[in-house]
Write an enzyme that holds these catalytic residues in place. Structure first.
Site, PDB file in Angstrom:
ATOM      1  N   SER A  12       0.843  -1.138  -0.088  1.00  0.00           N
ATOM      2  CA  SER A  12      -0.083  -0.129   0.209  1.00  0.00           C
ATOM      3  C   SER A  12       0.964   1.145  -0.055  1.00  0.00           C
ATOM      4  O   SER A  12       2.085   1.181   0.439  1.00  0.00           O
ATOM      5  CB  SER A  12      -1.015  -0.301   1.147  1.00  0.00           C
ATOM      6  OG  SER A  12      -1.429   1.293   1.369  1.00  0.00           O
ATOM      7  N   TYR A  42      -1.966  -0.890   9.972  1.00  0.00           N
ATOM      8  CA  TYR A  42      -1.758  -1.489   8.736  1.00  0.00           C
ATOM      9  C   TYR A  42      -0.756  -1.068   7.569  1.00  0.00           C
ATOM     10  O   TYR A  42      -0.259  -1.932   6.985  1.00  0.00           O
ATOM     11  CB  TYR A  42      -3.159  -0.656   7.747  1.00  0.00           C
ATOM     12  CG  TYR A  42      -3.301  -1.162   6.607  1.00  0.00           C
ATOM     13  CD1 TYR A  42      -3.968  -2.267   6.171  1.00  0.00           C
ATOM     14  CD2 TYR A  42      -2.995  -0.078   5.274  1.00  0.00           C
ATOM     15  CE1 TYR A  42      -4.063  -2.520   4.808  1.00  0.00           C
ATOM     16  CE2 TYR A  42      -3.474  -0.446   4.045  1.00  0.00           C
ATOM     17  CZ  TYR A  42      -3.831  -1.897   3.774  1.00  0.00           C
ATOM     18  OH  TYR A  42      -4.021  -1.999   2.563  1.00  0.00           O
TER      19      TYR A  42
END
Length: 245
Positions: A140, A153
């Protein structure tokens, strides 16, 4: 649709980015194992779309947090289509919040899927992927942006990138490429759910193109890395985000 010549496994392939990747790889000539954890209907729809276009696919249920899932996916791929040449570690979960408010359960759940699922995929591929194959894991662009609320995350995705760098060196002698695609904001149902239009517009404006990415944008990057034109790309993180830095 080109003639099927390789087998690909796509984890989390029933919807969103994963579905777009499965459809694109099938279009490029792969027989595709479409993995799903819960949504059998969506997975079956992806398979049906591939088959209507003349391709080959099967849907296989399994939660990548389960230590046995990736072994089962390789078993299914080999039994259905022959040796597996491509693994796309797409399955992931995100539960945002300030680091100080993240519960142990939320932390462990994200680690189990985002790190554990990818690790086991890489481990299984190390033993079972065909020589001159390709592995792509989804990271990401929050890695590098380090935005508030994304601490856990981002940490899980940073771990995926570290594993990628190392495994690329470990598997190089077999001609297997190992890379990451790190999307920015992508217009999926999951991303859009619960966000006011003003918030979405603010995120669009962070991008030089003033738009969100699409699942097809990310699928195209994966297709490049798994295809013949990506054979000299190895151990890299492709930040597919339209220029968000």
């Amino acid at each position: 649709m080109t003639q099927t010549f390789r087998t690909a496994i796509v984890t989390g392939g029933s919807k969103g980015i994963g579905a777009a990747i499965a459809l694109r790889l099938a279009r490029d000539g792969h027989a595709v194992v479409v993995n799903y954890a819960r949504d059998e209907t969506s997975a079956d729809e992806v398979v049906a779309s591939i088959e209507r276009a003349g391709g080959k696919a099967c849907a296989v249920k399994g939660d990548v947090a389960d230590p046995h899932c990736l072994t089962y996916l390789f078993d299914a791929g080999e039994a259905s289509f022959g040796p597996v040449h491509v693994l796309v570690n797409n399955a992931g979960i995100m539960d945002n919040g300030p680091v100080g408010s993240v519960s142990d359960a939320d932390f462990e759940a994200q680690c189990a899927v985002n790190i554990g699922g990818v690790f086991r995929g890489l481990r299984a591929a190390s033993a079972r992927l065909a020589d001159k194959g390709a592995i792509v894991s989804l990271s990401s662009s929050v890695v590098g942006l380090y935005q508030p609320g994304y601490g856990v995350y981002a940490a899980t995705k940073a771990a995926v990138e570290a594993l990628t760098h190392v495994l690329a060196k470990e598997l190089g002698s077999r001609g297997i490429t190992v890379n990451c695609v790190a999307p920015g904001p992508v217009e999926t149902g999951l991303f859009m759910a619960g966000k006011p239009e003003a918030v979405v517009e603010r995120i669009r404006q962070m991008n030089p193109f003033n738009r969100l990415g699409t699942p097809e944008d990310i699928a195209a990057a994966v297709a490049f890395l798994t295809g013949p034109d990506g054979r000299w790309i190895n151990g890299q993180i492709l930040r597919a985000n339209g220029g968000v830095v």
